[in-house]
Design an enzyme around this catalytic site. Sequence first.
Site, short mmCIF file in Angstrom:
data_model
loop_
_atom_site.label_atom_id
_atom_site.label_comp_id
_atom_site.label_asym_id
_atom_site.label_seq_id
_atom_site.Cartn_x
_atom_site.Cartn_y
_atom_site.Cartn_z
N GLY A 5 14.47 18.38 29.90
CA GLY A 5 14.27 18.13 28.57
C GLY A 5 14.71 16.71 27.91
N ALA B 83 11.63 12.00 29.38
CA ALA B 83 10.53 12.26 30.48
C ALA B 83 9.81 13.57 30.21
CB ALA B 83 11.24 12.20 31.71
N LYS C 154 10.64 -3.17 17.68
CA LYS C 154 10.68 -3.96 18.60
C LYS C 154 9.54 -4.94 18.94
CE LYS C 154 11.28 -4.65 23.59
NZ LYS C 154 11.52 -3.91 25.02
N PRO D 87 7.88 -12.45 24.08
CA PRO D 87 7.27 -11.53 22.75
C PRO D 87 6.22 -10.60 23.33
CG PRO D 87 6.52 -13.59 22.83
CD PRO D 87 7.04 -13.67 24.12
N LEU E 146 13.50 9.42 35.52
CA LEU E 146 14.71 9.03 36.40
C LEU E 146 14.74 9.82 37.48
CD1 LEU E 146 17.66 8.87 33.63
CD2 LEU E 146 16.17 6.95 34.73
C1 LIG Z 1 21.99 2.39 30.87
C2 LIG Z 1 20.60 2.78 30.67
C3 LIG Z 1 19.95 1.82 30.16
C4 LIG Z 1 18.40 2.20 29.74
N1 LIG Z 1 17.65 1.61 29.01
C5 LIG Z 1 16.24 1.95 28.86
C6 LIG Z 1 15.58 1.04 28.17
O1 LIG Z 1 15.81 0.13 27.41
N2 LIG Z 1 14.16 1.40 28.12
C7 LIG Z 1 13.70 2.46 28.77
O2 LIG Z 1 12.48 2.66 28.94
N3 LIG Z 1 14.45 3.15 29.30
C8 LIG Z 1 15.73 3.12 29.62
N4 LIG Z 1 16.64 3.55 30.13
C9 LIG Z 1 15.91 4.92 31.05
C10 LIG Z 1 15.81 5.98 30.16
O3 LIG Z 1 16.81 6.23 29.47
C11 LIG Z 1 15.02 7.26 30.77
O4 LIG Z 1 14.25 6.74 31.63
C12 LIG Z 1 14.68 8.33 29.81
O5 LIG Z 1 15.59 8.50 28.83
C13 LIG Z 1 14.24 9.61 30.62
O6 LIG Z 1 15.18 10.17 31.23
P1 LIG Z 1 15.04 11.50 31.86
O7 LIG Z 1 14.16 12.50 31.19
O8 LIG Z 1 14.11 11.11 33.20
O9 LIG Z 1 16.20 12.22 32.23
P2 LIG Z 1 17.31 12.77 31.40
O10 LIG Z 1 17.45 12.10 30.00
O11 LIG Z 1 18.54 12.44 32.31
O12 LIG Z 1 17.23 14.18 31.28
C14 LIG Z 1 17.34 15.03 32.42
C15 LIG Z 1 16.98 16.50 31.91
O13 LIG Z 1 16.94 17.56 33.08
C16 LIG Z 1 17.78 18.54 32.62
N5 LIG Z 1 18.25 19.01 33.78
C17 LIG Z 1 19.08 18.51 35.00
N6 LIG Z 1 19.40 19.49 35.71
C18 LIG Z 1 18.87 20.76 35.17
C19 LIG Z 1 18.89 21.86 36.04
N7 LIG Z 1 19.30 22.43 36.94
N8 LIG Z 1 18.09 22.94 35.00
C20 LIG Z 1 17.50 22.56 33.98
N9 LIG Z 1 17.42 21.30 33.34
C21 LIG Z 1 18.22 20.60 34.29
C22 LIG Z 1 18.81 18.21 31.63
O14 LIG Z 1 19.30 19.01 30.92
C23 LIG Z 1 17.89 16.99 30.92
O15 LIG Z 1 17.34 17.71 29.77
C24 LIG Z 1 17.78 3.45 30.49
C25 LIG Z 1 18.80 4.15 31.32
C26 LIG Z 1 20.23 3.85 31.36
C27 LIG Z 1 20.84 4.70 32.56
#
Ligand SMILES: Cc1cc2nc3c(=O)[nH]c(=O)nc-3n(C[C@H](O)[C@H](O)[C@H](O)COP(=O)(O)OP(=O)(O)OC[C@H]3O[C@@H](n4cnc5c(N)ncnc54)[C@H](O)[C@@H]3O)c2cc1C
Length: 513
Positions: free
Chosen positions: A12, A15, A81, A101, A338
């Site tokens: 959640g 992504a 942005k 830009p 991710l």
């Molecule tokens: C340092 C840093 C800087 C960034 N800067 C940018 C940027 O400027 N621009 C950009 O586009 N992106 C950026 N990103 C990437 C961006 O933050 C992520 O791509 C975005 O937030 C999506 O993350 P996610 O949803 O894939 O993962 P997460 O936010 O990690 O979410 C994972 C989810 O999975 C759930 N989960 C995990 N294990 C289980 C389980 N066993 N059972 C049920 N649920 C589970 C967690 O509870 C959570 O809800 C950055 C990332 C980092 C690390």
Amino acid sequence: MTPIKNIVIVGGGTAGWLTAGVIAAKHRSRMANGFSVTLIESPTTPIIGVGEGTWPTLRTTLAKIGVSESDFFRECGSAFKQGAYFARWTTGEPDDGYYHPLMLPQAFSRLNMVPHWLARESEESFCDAVCPQGRICDNGLAPKTIATPEFEAVANYAYHLDAGKFAGFLQRHCTAKLDVRHVLADVQTVELAENGDIRAVATEQAGRIEGDLFIDCTGFRSLLLGEALEVPFKDCSDILFCDTALAVQVPHEHENSPIASHTISTAQSAGWIWEIGLPARRGVGHVFSSRHISDEQAERELRDYLGPAAADLPVRKIPIRAGRRETFWKRNCVAVGLAAGFLEPLESSAIVLIELSAKFIAEQMPACREVMDVVSKRFNATTDYRWGRIVDFLKLHYVASKRTDSAFWRDNRLPETIPDRLQELLLLWQYQAPWFHDEFDRVEEVFPPASYQYVLYGMGFRTEVEREALAGEAGLAERAWRENRTQTERLCSGLPRHRDLIDKICERGLQPI
Ligand SMILES: Cc1cc2nc3c(=O)[nH]c(=O)nc-3n(C[C@H](O)[C@H](O)[C@H](O)COP(=O)(O)OP(=O)(O)OC[C@H]3O[C@@H](n4cnc5c(N)ncnc54)[C@H](O)[C@@H]3O)c2cc1C
């Protein structure tokens, strides 16, 4: 025929919720016939959220999901942005900097302005000569006015956002308006069928949940695709060296402090520091290569950048692994966000990839299991292409640098660390400037040729120019220079201050579309 009707998303974060919203909005009319979208989210594992930069595609995505842009500003602590400013990337000197830009160069579809700009040998930067947006950012202005309708632009724009608040905002919208079922539970095991498909996930709090298509949005863990289906990780730290981030949230000096409407990326000895302005705070972080400096050195550089006022602010360490899964969609499981992979956030490429993946899955949702492998093959080919292009584009920032002051910068230019395709293009670009013919031929290219132009010529790259060959286009180029000057003056005098516009949007709202 085994119809695909029950979509189960695990995760959640940005992504998970963006994918849920895009799929549910597209397939809403089928819900009465048994189509469903379920999102399972761990109540204990936090999401990644550092203050993210996005790409202009997010405007279209949010409009399609059906949210209001005014509410997005009110509830997500968002800001505009208009691109990124890269400081000290070329020579490392204090006056070294350029903009990438979001507006295209003047006359872009008709004329490649690069050779004309090179032939002029003017002091004016490429960005300022062909586009008003650098000046708009210098002046701290917004890309539109309160009279511009939601999601429409005067100057092209994306957003800076707080991913934590954004996920909550999308969750409320998806559950209230798009009938997404939200299950707060930890997935403990993944149950496979005899054919290797995922049949169900077993959760601690909500029991067993079956599905036809599983979308892995579990973040770096990649619980379904990586762990259960054992798709290996393809490391690319031999090309992009940064593997650690130190993030910090910095309060503004005053309630009314200006907010930059561009990301600021300042090169350091073994990486770079990002700065993203939000109305409530600045998100700042150091992305660096732990093979080149220690955590302590990296933190010192970050604290030097922030100054004494931020001396006591806590720093959060986030390990990042440059790379991606070898394949993104295997059997009946596709990874988004991710869970699919990550590359350093130098050009905000993560959320745009989430949007593009979600759109692909929603638009090409396989009708039945029997055709899923055809769709997954296409998805993998397209996504593989996109990752390759993003790696090339990020590496370009390092290869075009002339810095020699540390091993990090020197190592980055070793030929064995530069992808073949990028090496070929760099050779070609010495004789012809990037434009549409450089195989930028996909409808949804993440970085168009204009992006390559801004970075290359912002960093002082030289392309040979045959002046005689330009004579036939001289009139067109002259008109484009003039138009740019007029547009720059008009926009710089007509656009509001960035923070003032955000305050007004929160107070009065933009005109809905
Ligand atoms: C340092 C840093 C800087 C960034 N800067 C940018 C940027 O400027 N621009 C950009 O586009 N992106 C950026 N990103 C990437 C961006 O933050 C992520 O791509 C975005 O937030 C999506 O993350 P996610 O949803 O894939 O993962 P997460 O936010 O990690 O979410 C994972 C989810 O999975 C759930 N989960 C995990 N294990 C289980 C389980 N066993 N059972 C049920 N649920 C589970 C967690 O509870 C959570 O809800 C950055 C990332 C980092 C690390």
